[in-house]
Design a protein around this motif. Structure first.
Motif, PDB file in Angstrom:
ATOM      1  N   UNK A  19       1.790  -3.388  12.398  1.00 26.51           N
ATOM      2  CA  UNK A  19       3.098  -3.669  11.835  1.00 26.51           C
ATOM      3  C   UNK A  19       3.396  -2.927  10.548  1.00 26.51           C
ATOM      4  N   UNK A  20       2.468  -2.110  10.095  1.00 28.39           N
ATOM      5  CA  UNK A  20       2.664  -1.293   8.897  1.00 28.39           C
ATOM      6  C   UNK A  20       1.828  -0.029   9.068  1.00 28.39           C
TER       7      UNK A  20
ATOM      8  N   UNK B 249       1.741   2.854  -1.256  1.00 32.11           N
ATOM      9  CA  UNK B 249       2.213   1.702  -2.041  1.00 32.11           C
ATOM     10  C   UNK B 249       1.073   1.132  -2.884  1.00 32.11           C
ATOM     11  N   UNK B 250      -0.111   0.978  -2.295  1.00 34.54           N
ATOM     12  CA  UNK B 250      -1.252   0.448  -3.040  1.00 34.54           C
ATOM     13  C   UNK B 250      -1.590   1.347  -4.223  1.00 34.54           C
ATOM     14  N   UNK B 251      -1.553   2.644  -4.016  1.00 34.61           N
ATOM     15  CA  UNK B 251      -1.899   3.579  -5.082  1.00 34.61           C
ATOM     16  C   UNK B 251      -0.848   3.600  -6.181  1.00 34.61           C
ATOM     17  N   UNK B 252       0.402   3.786  -5.798  1.00 33.48           N
ATOM     18  CA  UNK B 252       1.453   3.965  -6.797  1.00 33.48           C
ATOM     19  C   UNK B 252       1.839   2.687  -7.527  1.00 33.48           C
ATOM     20  N   UNK B 253       1.794   1.559  -6.839  1.00 36.49           N
ATOM     21  CA  UNK B 253       2.246   0.320  -7.470  1.00 36.49           C
ATOM     22  C   UNK B 253       1.120  -0.561  -8.000  1.00 36.49           C
ATOM     23  N   UNK B 254      -0.105  -0.375  -7.480  1.00 37.11           N
ATOM     24  CA  UNK B 254      -1.193  -1.264  -7.876  1.00 37.11           C
ATOM     25  C   UNK B 254      -2.435  -0.516  -8.365  1.00 37.11           C
TER      26      UNK B 254
ATOM     27  N   UNK C  67      -4.370  -7.171   1.127  1.00 35.29           N
ATOM     28  CA  UNK C  67      -3.899  -8.014   2.229  1.00 35.29           C
ATOM     29  C   UNK C  67      -2.492  -8.544   1.960  1.00 35.29           C
ATOM     30  N   UNK C  68      -2.206  -8.895   0.718  1.00 36.98           N
ATOM     31  CA  UNK C  68      -0.888  -9.403   0.362  1.00 36.98           C
ATOM     32  C   UNK C  68       0.183  -8.326   0.522  1.00 36.98           C
ATOM     33  N   UNK C  69      -0.105  -7.123   0.029  1.00 37.00           N
ATOM     34  CA  UNK C  69       0.857  -6.031   0.145  1.00 37.00           C
ATOM     35  C   UNK C  69       1.094  -5.684   1.609  1.00 37.00           C
ATOM     36  N   UNK C  70       0.044  -5.640   2.405  1.00 33.05           N
ATOM     37  CA  UNK C  70       0.191  -5.358   3.833  1.00 33.05           C
ATOM     38  C   UNK C  70       1.091  -6.397   4.498  1.00 33.05           C
ATOM     39  N   UNK C  71       0.895  -7.670   4.156  1.00 38.34           N
ATOM     40  CA  UNK C  71       1.737  -8.725   4.718  1.00 38.34           C
ATOM     41  C   UNK C  71       3.194  -8.568   4.315  1.00 38.34           C
TER      42      UNK C  71
END
Length: 110
Positions: free
Chosen positions: A55-56, A64-69, A101-105
């Motif tokens: 789903x992603x 997203x994980x790299x740039x935002x977190x 896991x939260x970002x993926x959701x």
């Protein structure tokens, strides 16, 4: 230096550290085995593990994980992401995986 008298002690210390990290990640993965977006592929070491994304897109999640977190991962292909955790401090592993896991959701709308 391999012949140094301390090398065996140091290797044992690093093995123990990698095992601790593996056990933290293994527990997190086991506790989230029913996650609707990320499902872990088999792994048995303290270095890295991979997950199938449903789903992603793996690349979109990686970016997203790299740039935002500030969490670096590797998109292996469109459906799989790899997380190298061997250099992550043990106490930071659970928060890192919670974020992944939260970002993926969120991204998958679940």
């Amino acid at each position: 230096m391999l012949g140094h008298p301390e090398s065996e002690v140091q290797k044992a210390e690093f093995r123990k550290l990698l095992e601790e990290r593996y056990l933290v990640v293994r527990k997190f993965i086991n506790d989230h085995a029913d996650h609707p977006v990320l499902s872990a592929l088999p792994f048995n070491s303290g270095y890295f593990m991979s997950m199938k994304c449903t789903g992603v897109g793996a690349e979109e999640l990686r970016v997203k994980l790299l740039h935002e977190y500030g969490i670096g991962t590797i998109a292996i292909d469109p459906e799989h992401i790899r997380v190298a955790f061997s250099s992550v401090d043990t106490e930071k592993l659970e928060p890192v995986f919670e974020t992944i896991f939260s970002v993926a959701s969120e991204m998958a709308g679940k």
